[in-house]
Design a protein around this motif. Structure first.
Motif: not given
Ligand SMILES: Cc1cc2nc3c(=O)[nH]c(=O)nc-3n(C[C@H](O)[C@H](O)[C@H](O)COP(=O)(O)OP(=O)(O)OC[C@H]3O[C@@H](n4cnc5c(N)ncnc54)[C@H](O)[C@@H]3O)c2cc1C
Length: 381
Positions: A253-278
């Motif tokens: 997980w990440n405290e911040r999702w953006t850095h300047g003009h860069r942004v994270l989405i999907g598993d790059a921004v948070r990978r929770a656990h396969f038991s909690i949802g798809s």
């Protein structure tokens, strides 16, 4: 506006398609390191609520996705061979990951997204001339790793081990089958994704890993072991391997999702656990939110702030629920031993996170609750 995306998985491709369709005049380039027909794993679940969001975001792609999605029946929980059906809500559907990626690649081609395969981005500075750089490059994101302090990245490693297999088996519902072995516990998470194929995620706790001698086995030997342990669930069929290594899940997980003009989405921004949802559905919902934010304003900092505001609070709650869920799995042997039969165990499973209490189970799964009360005399834990 020029947008560069690292990663042609579900989040990157779906964002690219929606962006080209809904944001007039944007140029979108997806850089994917693998070949178009390469993928790990087998099928992925797209649960009901997520399918509704995909339908609302874009009817054309949803219709085509529906065409390759296998509907799933009620969930089933099996405790050492004794099955309980969680009657109540429909579960959504499952789709073969490779077919999903092929569909998303087709959609991207139709709307004029440039997708380059065999294009491994090792230095993200090469993309910095774009107005927006998106890290859709999965759990081991390069964009995130290059600025991990700026993103405030955190990770951990779970004590349970798992491997992702397929099996040729006709089946109609998502199933969790718990079995005791070697002084520990195993869980097979399986569900169909076509009329003849199932995904089988095999998991074991630390006690089972040690008690069954997994530490000194090869992956082939581990596969043979679980094939035998789960011969009933597999109807005697072999498991199919696709680079199926036993690993320990690493939440990120990440405290911040953006850095300047860069942004994270999907598993790059948070990978929770396969038991909690798809994870696939959550990743594609990030894509919808980012495109919607850019529809509201082309001012990149403002759009990124809107994207984060719309997605991060729920993601932070999800990370907390995932922690409760994987902690439950790490302790599954004790829960299995303490349960007063399979209904009591299934109830304990359904209420393992603070997101779901008895009232919510009763509302979502009324028939299950009635059967549970009858089986346990109303004395669930
Ligand atoms: C055991 C297990 C079971 C799962 N089961 C399910 C399930 O049932 N349902 C579900 O929805 N999800 C499931 N998931 C999770 C799901 O696979 C992910 O959450 C989902 O794929 C995330 O999509 P993404 O686009 O963010 O990342 P990914 O699918 O990981 O895609 C990232 C892409 O980026 C590419 N890439 C990475 N680095 C670079 C680079 N430097 N340059 C160029 N390209 C790069 C990769 O090749 C990849 O194609 C499961 C995961 C595991 C581990």
């Amino acid at each position: 506006m020029k947008i560069s995306i690292i990663g042609g998985g579900p989040s990157g491709l779906y964002f690219a398609y929606l962006a080209r369709k809904r944001l007039p005049g944007v140029e979108v380039h997806v850089h994917e390191r693998n070949a178009p027909d390469a993928t790990f794993g087998f099928g992925v679940v797209l649960a009901g609520a997520g399918l509704a969001k995909l339908a609302a975001a874009d009817a054309d792609s949803f219709e085509r996705l529906k065409g390759i999605t296998k509907p799933l029946g009620n969930q089933e929980i099996i405790l050492n061979g004794r099955a309980v059906s969680i009657e109540g809500q429909a579960y959504g559907g499952a789709v073969e990951r490779l077919r999903l990626l092929m569909l998303l690649n087709e959609l991207c081609a139709e709307v004029g997204v440039t997708v380059t395969h065999h294009d491994d981005i090792r230095d993200t500075a090469a993309l910095d001339d774009a107005d927006l750089v998106i890290g859709a490059d999965g759990a081991n994101s390069t964009l995130r790793a290059m600025s991990s302090a700026a993103f405030g990245t955190h990770g951990s490693e779970l004590s349970n081990a798992f491997a992702w297999y397929g099996a040729e088996r006709r089946h109609d519902r998502p199933t969790l089958s718990f079995r005791s072995a070697g002084g520990g516990a195993f869980c097979a998470h399986y569900y169909p994704y076509t009329d003849r194929m199932c995904t089988f995620v095999m998991e074991c706790d630390r006690a089972a890993w040690e008690g069954c001698g997994f530490g000194t086995m090869t992956d082939d030997e581990r596969k043979a072991f679980v094939e035998q342990l789960y011969a009933d669930d597999l109807h005697g069929r072999p498991l199919i391997s696709n680079k199926s290594e036993w690993r320990n899940f690493q939440p990120v997980w990440n405290e911040r999702w953006t850095h300047g003009h860069r942004v994270l989405i999907g598993d790059a921004v948070r990978r929770a656990h396969f038991s909690i949802g798809s994870g696939t559905r959550i990743a594609m919902e990030d894509s919808i939110a980012l495109v919607s934010a850019l529809e509201q304003t082309r001012d990149i900092p403002a759009a990124l702030a809107a994207y984060v505001a719309s997605r991060k609070p729920a993601a932070d709650i999800l990370i907390g629920a995932a922690r409760e869920s994987y902690t439950w799995y790490e302790d599954m042997g004790r829960h299995m031993a303490a349960a007063n039969g399979p209904y009591d165990f299934a109830f304990g499973y359904l209420t393992r996170t603070s997101r779901v209490d008895a009232a919510r189970v009763a509302a979502d799964y009324p028939q299950f609750m009635t059967a549970c009360a009858a089986a346990t005399g109303g004395a669930v834990r």
